[in-house]
Design a protein around this motif. Structure first.
Motif, PDB file in Angstrom:
ATOM      1  N   PRO A  37      -8.784  11.515   6.783  1.00  0.00           N
ATOM      2  CA  PRO A  37      -7.430  12.195   7.612  1.00  0.00           C
ATOM      3  C   PRO A  37      -8.257  13.491   8.492  1.00  0.00           C
ATOM      4  CG  PRO A  37      -7.669  11.333   5.713  1.00  0.00           C
ATOM      5  CD  PRO A  37      -9.275  10.901   5.846  1.00  0.00           C
ATOM      6  N   GLU A  38      -9.121  14.299   7.840  1.00  0.00           N
ATOM      7  CA  GLU A  38      -9.304  15.638   7.997  1.00  0.00           C
ATOM      8  C   GLU A  38     -10.628  15.558   8.637  1.00  0.00           C
ATOM      9  OE1 GLU A  38      -8.707  18.574   4.943  1.00  0.00           O
ATOM     10  OE2 GLU A  38      -6.865  18.115   4.625  1.00  0.00           O
ATOM     11  N   GLY A  39     -11.560  15.046   9.216  1.00  0.00           N
ATOM     12  CA  GLY A  39     -12.241  14.490   9.950  1.00  0.00           C
ATOM     13  C   GLY A  39     -12.536  13.279  10.260  1.00  0.00           C
ATOM     14  N   TYR A  40     -14.566  13.155  10.884  1.00  0.00           N
ATOM     15  CA  TYR A  40     -14.755  12.164  11.623  1.00  0.00           C
ATOM     16  C   TYR A  40     -16.393  11.890  12.118  1.00  0.00           C
ATOM     17  CZ  TYR A  40     -14.510  13.231  16.513  1.00  0.00           C
ATOM     18  OH  TYR A  40     -14.850  14.183  17.768  1.00  0.00           O
ATOM     19  N   ASN A  41     -17.452  11.082  11.615  1.00  0.00           N
ATOM     20  CA  ASN A  41     -18.737  11.152  12.525  1.00  0.00           C
ATOM     21  C   ASN A  41     -18.468   9.854  13.015  1.00  0.00           C
ATOM     22  OD1 ASN A  41     -19.413  13.754  10.897  1.00  0.00           O
ATOM     23  ND2 ASN A  41     -19.327  12.394   8.857  1.00  0.00           N
ATOM     24  N   PHE A  42     -19.730   9.851  14.433  1.00  0.00           N
ATOM     25  CA  PHE A  42     -20.202   8.987  14.714  1.00  0.00           C
ATOM     26  C   PHE A  42     -21.650   9.037  15.307  1.00  0.00           C
ATOM     27  CE2 PHE A  42     -18.302  10.313  18.466  1.00  0.00           C
ATOM     28  CZ  PHE A  42     -18.603  10.114  19.033  1.00  0.00           C
ATOM     29  N   GLN A  55     -20.223  15.154  15.538  1.00  0.00           N
ATOM     30  CA  GLN A  55     -18.697  15.126  14.259  1.00  0.00           C
ATOM     31  C   GLN A  55     -17.542  15.885  14.121  1.00  0.00           C
ATOM     32  OE1 GLN A  55     -20.850  16.867  10.916  1.00  0.00           O
ATOM     33  NE2 GLN A  55     -21.067  18.382  11.960  1.00  0.00           N
ATOM     34  N   GLY A  56     -16.376  15.619  13.915  1.00  0.00           N
ATOM     35  CA  GLY A  56     -14.685  16.610  14.579  1.00  0.00           C
ATOM     36  C   GLY A  56     -14.620  16.648  12.932  1.00  0.00           C
ATOM     37  N   GLN A  57     -14.292  18.348  12.688  1.00  0.00           N
ATOM     38  CA  GLN A  57     -13.285  18.294  11.156  1.00  0.00           C
ATOM     39  C   GLN A  57     -12.226  19.496  11.554  1.00  0.00           C
ATOM     40  OE1 GLN A  57     -14.938  17.172   8.922  1.00  0.00           O
ATOM     41  NE2 GLN A  57     -13.109  17.951   7.663  1.00  0.00           N
ATOM     42  N   LEU A  58     -10.872  19.086  10.859  1.00  0.00           N
ATOM     43  CA  LEU A  58      -9.703  19.917  11.240  1.00  0.00           C
ATOM     44  C   LEU A  58     -10.218  21.263  10.822  1.00  0.00           C
ATOM     45  CD1 LEU A  58      -6.689  17.591   9.978  1.00  0.00           C
ATOM     46  CD2 LEU A  58      -7.680  18.331  12.021  1.00  0.00           C
ATOM     47  N   LYS A  59      -9.355  22.853  11.232  1.00  0.00           N
ATOM     48  CA  LYS A  59      -9.865  23.434  11.120  1.00  0.00           C
ATOM     49  C   LYS A  59      -8.475  24.411  10.177  1.00  0.00           C
ATOM     50  CE  LYS A  59     -11.146  27.548  12.849  1.00  0.00           C
ATOM     51  NZ  LYS A  59     -12.038  28.167  13.686  1.00  0.00           N
ATOM     52  N   ASP A  60      -8.002  24.929   9.432  1.00  0.00           N
ATOM     53  CA  ASP A  60      -6.859  25.961   9.179  1.00  0.00           C
ATOM     54  C   ASP A  60      -5.850  25.129   8.580  1.00  0.00           C
ATOM     55  OD1 ASP A  60      -8.587  28.141   9.540  1.00  0.00           O
ATOM     56  OD2 ASP A  60      -8.218  28.556  11.404  1.00  0.00           O
ATOM     57  N   VAL A  61      -6.651  23.303   8.486  1.00  0.00           N
ATOM     58  CA  VAL A  61      -5.696  22.685   7.808  1.00  0.00           C
ATOM     59  C   VAL A  61      -4.295  23.042   7.428  1.00  0.00           C
ATOM     60  CG1 VAL A  61      -4.733  20.698   6.726  1.00  0.00           C
ATOM     61  CG2 VAL A  61      -6.764  21.116   7.607  1.00  0.00           C
ATOM     62  N   GLY A  62      -2.846  22.492   8.063  1.00  0.00           N
ATOM     63  CA  GLY A  62      -1.597  23.317   7.345  1.00  0.00           C
ATOM     64  C   GLY A  62      -0.799  24.505   7.455  1.00  0.00           C
ATOM     65  N   THR A  63      -1.862  24.769   9.148  1.00  0.00           N
ATOM     66  CA  THR A  63      -0.977  26.447   8.718  1.00  0.00           C
ATOM     67  C   THR A  63      -0.816  26.216  10.934  1.00  0.00           C
ATOM     68  OG1 THR A  63      -3.152  27.242  10.129  1.00  0.00           O
ATOM     69  CG2 THR A  63      -3.340  27.825   7.661  1.00  0.00           C
ATOM     70  N   GLU A  64      -0.075  26.984  11.237  1.00  0.00           N
ATOM     71  CA  GLU A  64      -0.097  27.113  12.763  1.00  0.00           C
ATOM     72  C   GLU A  64      -1.883  27.279  13.700  1.00  0.00           C
ATOM     73  OE1 GLU A  64       1.573  30.425  15.608  1.00  0.00           O
ATOM     74  OE2 GLU A  64       3.109  30.295  13.569  1.00  0.00           O
ATOM     75  N   GLU A  66      -4.114  25.437  12.977  1.00  0.00           N
ATOM     76  CA  GLU A  66      -4.762  24.215  12.802  1.00  0.00           C
ATOM     77  C   GLU A  66      -5.071  23.799  14.518  1.00  0.00           C
ATOM     78  OE1 GLU A  66      -3.036  21.007  10.055  1.00  0.00           O
ATOM     79  OE2 GLU A  66      -3.007  20.033  11.916  1.00  0.00           O
ATOM     80  N   ALA A  67      -6.373  23.509  13.841  1.00  0.00           N
ATOM     81  CA  ALA A  67      -7.586  23.400  15.237  1.00  0.00           C
ATOM     82  C   ALA A  67      -8.783  21.489  14.552  1.00  0.00           C
ATOM     83  CB  ALA A  67      -8.215  24.421  15.754  1.00  0.00           C
ATOM     84  N   ILE A  68      -9.028  21.287  15.971  1.00  0.00           N
ATOM     85  CA  ILE A  68     -10.457  20.425  15.168  1.00  0.00           C
ATOM     86  C   ILE A  68     -11.274  21.202  15.924  1.00  0.00           C
ATOM     87  CG2 ILE A  68     -10.543  19.264  17.112  1.00  0.00           C
ATOM     88  CD1 ILE A  68     -11.303  16.538  15.642  1.00  0.00           C
ATOM     89  N   VAL A  69     -12.670  21.269  14.645  1.00  0.00           N
ATOM     90  CA  VAL A  69     -14.239  21.684  16.349  1.00  0.00           C
ATOM     91  C   VAL A  69     -15.259  20.365  15.652  1.00  0.00           C
ATOM     92  CG1 VAL A  69     -16.000  22.919  15.403  1.00  0.00           C
ATOM     93  CG2 VAL A  69     -13.575  24.052  14.502  1.00  0.00           C
ATOM     94  N   TYR A  88     -23.412  20.211  21.678  1.00  0.00           N
ATOM     95  CA  TYR A  88     -22.487  20.870  22.559  1.00  0.00           C
ATOM     96  C   TYR A  88     -21.674  21.706  20.831  1.00  0.00           C
ATOM     97  CZ  TYR A  88     -20.951  16.837  21.597  1.00  0.00           C
ATOM     98  OH  TYR A  88     -20.824  15.224  21.105  1.00  0.00           O
ATOM     99  N   VAL A  89     -20.653  22.460  20.897  1.00  0.00           N
ATOM    100  CA  VAL A  89     -19.708  22.624  20.293  1.00  0.00           C
ATOM    101  C   VAL A  89     -18.342  22.677  20.970  1.00  0.00           C
ATOM    102  CG1 VAL A  89     -18.211  24.109  18.754  1.00  0.00           C
ATOM    103  CG2 VAL A  89     -21.147  24.314  18.743  1.00  0.00           C
ATOM    104  N   ALA A  90     -17.095  22.359  20.832  1.00  0.00           N
ATOM    105  CA  ALA A  90     -15.833  22.159  21.396  1.00  0.00           C
ATOM    106  C   ALA A  90     -14.745  22.281  20.383  1.00  0.00           C
ATOM    107  CB  ALA A  90     -15.311  21.246  21.755  1.00  0.00           C
ATOM    108  N   ASP A  91     -14.270  24.365  20.383  1.00  0.00           N
ATOM    109  CA  ASP A  91     -13.278  24.129  19.630  1.00  0.00           C
ATOM    110  C   ASP A  91     -11.967  25.221  19.714  1.00  0.00           C
ATOM    111  OD1 ASP A  91     -15.118  26.805  20.198  1.00  0.00           O
ATOM    112  OD2 ASP A  91     -15.154  26.910  18.318  1.00  0.00           O
TER     113      ASP A  91
END
Length: 109
Positions: A37-42, A55-64, A66-69, A88-91
């Motif tokens: 629910p809050e991230g993924y890996n492949f 890998q992707g991870q939600l950041k600042d979950v539940g706040t205004e 909120e983003a995925i890194v 790479y990093v995408a945020d």
């Protein structure tokens, strides 16, 4: 004359059909995926030398804010026979690739 044109066309058509399709022959050697629910890996690796891990991870979950890194890397074998790798990093700051073959251009604020 018509026979010669047909013969040339048939020969060209045979050459086109005989040419190998570079990506069509690649086999998947490894494929892993985990989605939560809050991230993924492949991870993916093919027989033609391509690799991709992410890998992707939600950041600042539940706040205004909120983003995925997303962090990852991919590599491939180019026509010159060298393997090129991009990390790479995408945020919230955008897509930020790094690689020995990429120019290092500083981002100004």
């Amino acid at each position: 004359m018509k026979c010669a044109i047909v013969l040339v066309f048939a020969a060209l058509f045979a050459v086109v059909l005989a040419a190998p399709a570079p990506d069509a022959e690649a086999q998947i050697l490894r494929l892993e995926s985990d989605v939560q629910p809050e991230g993924y890996n492949f991870a993916l690796e093919t027989s033609d030398g391509k690799k991709h891990e992410e890998q992707g991870q939600l950041k600042d979950v539940g706040t205004e804010h909120e983003a995925i890194v997303v962090r990852g890397s991919y590599s491939f074998v180019a026509d010159d026979g060298q393997t090129y790798t991009v990390n790479y990093v995408a945020d919230e700051n955008g897509f930020q690739p790094e690689g020995a073959h990429l120019p290092n251009v500083p981002i100004s604020n």
